[in-house]
Design a protein around this motif. Sequence first.
Motif, mmCIF file in Angstrom:
data_model
loop_
_atom_site.group_PDB
_atom_site.id
_atom_site.type_symbol
_atom_site.label_atom_id
_atom_site.label_comp_id
_atom_site.label_asym_id
_atom_site.label_seq_id
_atom_site.Cartn_x
_atom_site.Cartn_y
_atom_site.Cartn_z
ATOM 1 N N LEU A 31 -8.410 -13.757 -12.935
ATOM 2 C CA LEU A 31 -7.341 -12.773 -12.738
ATOM 3 C C LEU A 31 -7.910 -11.437 -12.263
ATOM 4 O O LEU A 31 -7.343 -10.784 -11.381
ATOM 5 N N MET A 32 -9.029 -11.032 -12.846
ATOM 6 C CA MET A 32 -9.621 -9.749 -12.469
ATOM 7 C C MET A 32 -10.153 -9.774 -11.040
ATOM 8 O O MET A 32 -10.033 -8.795 -10.302
ATOM 9 N N ALA A 33 -10.703 -10.901 -10.628
ATOM 10 C CA ALA A 33 -11.177 -11.026 -9.244
ATOM 11 C C ALA A 33 -9.996 -10.986 -8.277
ATOM 12 O O ALA A 33 -10.032 -10.295 -7.250
ATOM 13 N N ALA A 34 -8.925 -11.721 -8.612
ATOM 14 C CA ALA A 34 -7.727 -11.720 -7.761
ATOM 15 C C ALA A 34 -7.124 -10.321 -7.698
ATOM 16 O O ALA A 34 -6.641 -9.874 -6.645
ATOM 17 N N SER A 35 -7.169 -9.623 -8.819
ATOM 18 C CA SER A 35 -6.636 -8.257 -8.872
ATOM 19 C C SER A 35 -7.398 -7.323 -7.941
ATOM 20 O O SER A 35 -6.805 -6.474 -7.269
ATOM 21 N N ASP A 36 -8.713 -7.458 -7.886
ATOM 22 C CA ASP A 36 -9.499 -6.614 -6.976
ATOM 23 C C ASP A 36 -9.083 -6.832 -5.526
ATOM 24 O O ASP A 36 -9.072 -5.894 -4.721
ATOM 25 N N ILE A 37 -8.747 -8.071 -5.190
ATOM 26 C CA ILE A 37 -8.265 -8.361 -3.831
ATOM 27 C C ILE A 37 -6.940 -7.626 -3.595
ATOM 28 O O ILE A 37 -6.749 -6.964 -2.567
ATOM 29 N N LEU A 38 -6.046 -7.723 -4.572
ATOM 30 C CA LEU A 38 -4.739 -7.074 -4.485
ATOM 31 C C LEU A 38 -4.883 -5.557 -4.346
ATOM 32 O O LEU A 38 -4.228 -4.927 -3.505
ATOM 33 N N ILE A 39 -5.744 -4.981 -5.171
ATOM 34 C CA ILE A 39 -5.966 -3.531 -5.170
ATOM 35 C C ILE A 39 -6.461 -3.064 -3.800
ATOM 36 O O ILE A 39 -5.942 -2.104 -3.222
ATOM 37 N N GLU A 40 -7.474 -3.759 -3.283
ATOM 38 C CA GLU A 40 -8.059 -3.324 -2.006
ATOM 39 C C GLU A 40 -7.064 -3.444 -0.854
ATOM 40 O O GLU A 40 -7.061 -2.621 0.058
ATOM 41 N N ILE A 41 -6.213 -4.457 -0.884
ATOM 42 C CA ILE A 41 -5.192 -4.608 0.165
ATOM 43 C C ILE A 41 -4.251 -3.402 0.139
ATOM 44 O O ILE A 41 -3.976 -2.791 1.180
ATOM 45 N N TYR A 42 -3.765 -3.066 -1.052
ATOM 46 C CA TYR A 42 -2.790 -1.967 -1.142
ATOM 47 C C TYR A 42 -3.415 -0.635 -0.739
ATOM 48 O O TYR A 42 -2.804 0.155 0.007
ATOM 49 N N MET A 43 -4.615 -0.374 -1.224
ATOM 50 C CA MET A 43 -5.275 0.904 -0.928
ATOM 51 C C MET A 43 -5.620 1.018 0.563
ATOM 52 O O MET A 43 -5.383 2.054 1.182
ATOM 53 N N ALA A 44 -6.166 -0.059 1.131
ATOM 54 C CA ALA A 44 -6.553 -0.024 2.553
ATOM 55 C C ALA A 44 -5.321 0.098 3.448
ATOM 56 O O ALA A 44 -5.309 0.886 4.400
ATOM 57 N N GLU A 45 -4.283 -0.669 3.134
ATOM 58 C CA GLU A 45 -3.069 -0.613 3.957
ATOM 59 C C GLU A 45 -2.426 0.775 3.891
ATOM 60 O O GLU A 45 -2.004 1.321 4.915
ATOM 61 N N SER A 46 -2.370 1.349 2.702
ATOM 62 C CA SER A 46 -1.776 2.680 2.543
ATOM 63 C C SER A 46 -2.526 3.722 3.372
ATOM 64 O O SER A 46 -1.914 4.604 3.991
ATOM 65 N N THR A 47 -3.849 3.610 3.379
ATOM 66 C CA THR A 47 -4.689 4.560 4.117
ATOM 67 C C THR A 47 -4.460 4.430 5.617
ATOM 68 O O THR A 47 -4.335 5.430 6.339
ATOM 69 N N ILE A 48 -4.384 3.198 6.095
ATOM 70 C CA ILE A 48 -4.153 2.955 7.524
ATOM 71 C C ILE A 48 -2.761 3.443 7.940
ATOM 72 O O ILE A 48 -2.602 4.107 8.975
ATOM 73 N N LEU A 49 -1.744 3.144 7.138
ATOM 74 C CA LEU A 49 -0.374 3.532 7.489
ATOM 75 C C LEU A 49 -0.205 5.047 7.519
ATOM 76 O O LEU A 49 0.449 5.597 8.414
ATOM 77 N N ARG A 50 -0.802 5.735 6.545
ATOM 78 C CA ARG A 50 -0.732 7.208 6.552
ATOM 79 C C ARG A 50 -1.364 7.764 7.825
ATOM 80 O O ARG A 50 -0.803 8.638 8.497
ATOM 81 N N THR A 51 -2.536 7.239 8.160
ATOM 82 C CA THR A 51 -3.280 7.763 9.311
ATOM 83 C C THR A 51 -2.573 7.430 10.615
ATOM 84 O O THR A 51 -2.506 8.272 11.530
ATOM 85 N N GLU A 52 -2.031 6.221 10.709
ATOM 86 C CA GLU A 52 -1.304 5.838 11.922
ATOM 87 C C GLU A 52 -0.085 6.742 12.113
ATOM 88 O O GLU A 52 0.194 7.212 13.223
ATOM 89 N N LYS A 53 0.647 7.008 11.039
ATOM 90 C CA LYS A 53 1.826 7.874 11.117
ATOM 91 C C LYS A 53 1.444 9.271 11.606
ATOM 92 O O LYS A 53 2.095 9.847 12.483
ATOM 93 N N ASN A 54 0.356 9.807 11.052
ATOM 94 C CA ASN A 54 -0.065 11.155 11.418
ATOM 95 C C ASN A 54 -0.683 11.221 12.811
ATOM 96 O O ASN A 54 -0.541 12.228 13.513
ATOM 97 N N ALA A 55 -1.353 10.148 13.216
ATOM 98 C CA ALA A 55 -1.922 10.112 14.576
ATOM 99 C C ALA A 55 -0.807 10.115 15.618
ATOM 100 O O ALA A 55 -0.934 10.718 16.686
ATOM 101 N N LYS A 56 0.303 9.462 15.300
ATOM 102 C CA LYS A 56 1.436 9.420 16.241
ATOM 103 C C LYS A 56 2.093 10.781 16.388
ATOM 104 O O LYS A 56 2.571 11.142 17.454
ATOM 105 N N ARG A 57 2.131 11.551 15.296
ATOM 106 C CA ARG A 57 2.835 12.840 15.405
ATOM 107 C C ARG A 57 1.923 14.024 15.685
ATOM 108 O O ARG A 57 2.363 15.021 16.261
ATOM 109 N N PHE A 58 0.653 13.946 15.291
ATOM 110 C CA PHE A 58 -0.260 15.071 15.517
ATOM 111 C C PHE A 58 -1.286 14.803 16.629
ATOM 112 O O PHE A 58 -2.027 15.688 17.020
ATOM 113 N N GLY A 59 -1.349 13.546 17.089
ATOM 114 C CA GLY A 59 -2.323 13.178 18.115
ATOM 115 C C GLY A 59 -3.584 12.586 17.512
ATOM 116 O O GLY A 59 -4.010 12.995 16.431
ATOM 117 N N GLU A 60 -4.156 11.615 18.215
ATOM 118 C CA GLU A 60 -5.344 10.922 17.683
ATOM 119 C C GLU A 60 -6.544 11.849 17.565
ATOM 120 O O GLU A 60 -7.335 11.728 16.630
#
Length: 602
Positions: free
Chosen positions: A497-526
């Motif tokens: 369970l703890m190993a599976a949880s680490d996979i879940l955690i990293e997916i959420y954290m990485a996706e959140s980081t990418i989505l924030r940056t993509e949103k800001n790159a679109k409005r402020f420029g790359e």
Amino acid sequence: MEATEKDILRGGQFLVKETKCEDVFTPEDFSEEQKMMKEAVMEFTDREVIPHKARFEAKDYALTEECMVKAGQLGFLGVAVPEAYGGLGMGFVSTVLTCDYISSGTGSLSTAFGAHTGIGTMPITLYGTEEQKQKYVPKLASGEWFGSYCLTEPSAGSDANSGKTTAELSADGKSYKINGQKMWISNAGFCSLMIVFARIENDKNITGFIIEYDSENPNGITLGEEEHKLGIRASSTRQVFFNDTVVPVENMLAGRGEGFKIAMNALNVGRIKLAAACLDSQRRVTSLGVQYANERKQFKTPISDFGAIKLKIAEMATNTYAGESATYRASKNIEDRIALREAAGNSHQEAELKGVEEYAIECSILKVAVSEDVQNCTDEGIQIFGGMGFSEETPMEAAWRDSRIARIYEGTNEINRMLSVGMLVKKAMKGHIDLLGPAQEVQNELMGIPSFDTPDYSELFSEEKEMIKKLKKTFLMVAGGAVQKFGPDLEEHQQLLMAASDILIEIYMAESTILRTEKNAKRFGEDAQSAQIAMAKLYLYHAVDIIEKRGKESIISFAEGDEQRMMLMGLKRFTKYANYPDIVDLRNEIAEKVKAENKYCF
């Protein structure tokens, strides 16, 4: 634009549905009101807290209480409290923001603030009767009274429902007598109100009570001495003993036997707030680290020019940025869900309860990820300072000690890891998330012939977003296989369970980081987001690494023979980059930006 039910992903659905960057909330989306609140809280911290660091470290409990009184006078204790009960009635994002920026001066005030506003006040606003709320919440919101939360006992820690404290109904049916012992009670030394959990007769579940405390008239309540702790030294932490403490029946919180439910839901709110409480500490530690590295010269060169130090600065900044991205994403999801429920006719109480409960998985993910990042950040902060970092004269050693508790309270990280996967599986069983369909699709894909088409990766983050999709398949493959193998006995396999949880955690954290940056790159420029783009790519690279390792560990723990070979091949396919990023270049770019600004600047 009003959010609708279909626009907002349900808790845990991030795993099986794609989120558009336009649909995530980021710190760059703060309203004018939120920016003003942030400035006010930062000014308070810089004026009232930071200059008195030495007094906090010298266990000046009175100073913590004094700061809490001032925070109450400024309205900070009532941000989340509805206006009807003397609060500011601001939304969930503002609540999280206040917790974020008030927590950086010292872990002592952070703990006092979190315990009071979260688990000390919220149980009454969420579960109290109208009479209870009118009587107690205005005093708590203003700082006239402070609250504490008495759950943990010598024999009841992670197993919160096993407490031995008893509540016995009087012969006339008008009051209960409370007997028992509680420990590790934050704010016990200066509280006027305690949320106390006790068991009535042989009830399966504990019951919550609101107990007033006055040291002049203690009503059978005795406090132990202040605990001497590794960190959060000026946070009042005591044992509390109840000896025939009388509490009127009208002070029962919610219904008989509903204490465990109160405790668990209060912890959900506490978890996301704890993640927020670790963020500004990371910002400040990163800033202090780079300022020292820019000034400190060795071999006639600022140590910030050395690659080994750049690596540390880049990783500290990246993890801070990722924590912000995920915490504020989830906060807005919760706020939107609360608004939807209120629009549908739920009371504020019910809407907030259900809104937070909906994202309990994300709250556990954030608690684990950010509490571990702040510990790593402070550890690297000490390392950048070298021998000086080990000295009490510099701020790093206190920050390191204070950060250690974050992995323990609000449910240990081990408990939260297992909870996140357990709650996800339960949601799937109830039909709230369709995990079975996507897991079956992954299974079919593994059996089929892989595509050899070369995708077009010309757009920003196109490869990274494709990688996120593959990482989600990795989780579905591992979790699907584990559920198939163990069924309801899965919860007994804690390491899996703890190993599976680490996979879940990293997916959420990485996706959140990418989505924030993509949103800001679109409005402020790359170009304006160049270092942030580097951080999103660097975080994902590490996430892939962790997921590959934990995925392999999981697979070989429950699969064998052809099934194991097939899943390991799938894991290799799902964690393979088409074009590996040059992480040394990424780190250098991030570090140069932070060096030039001489602070955490994102």
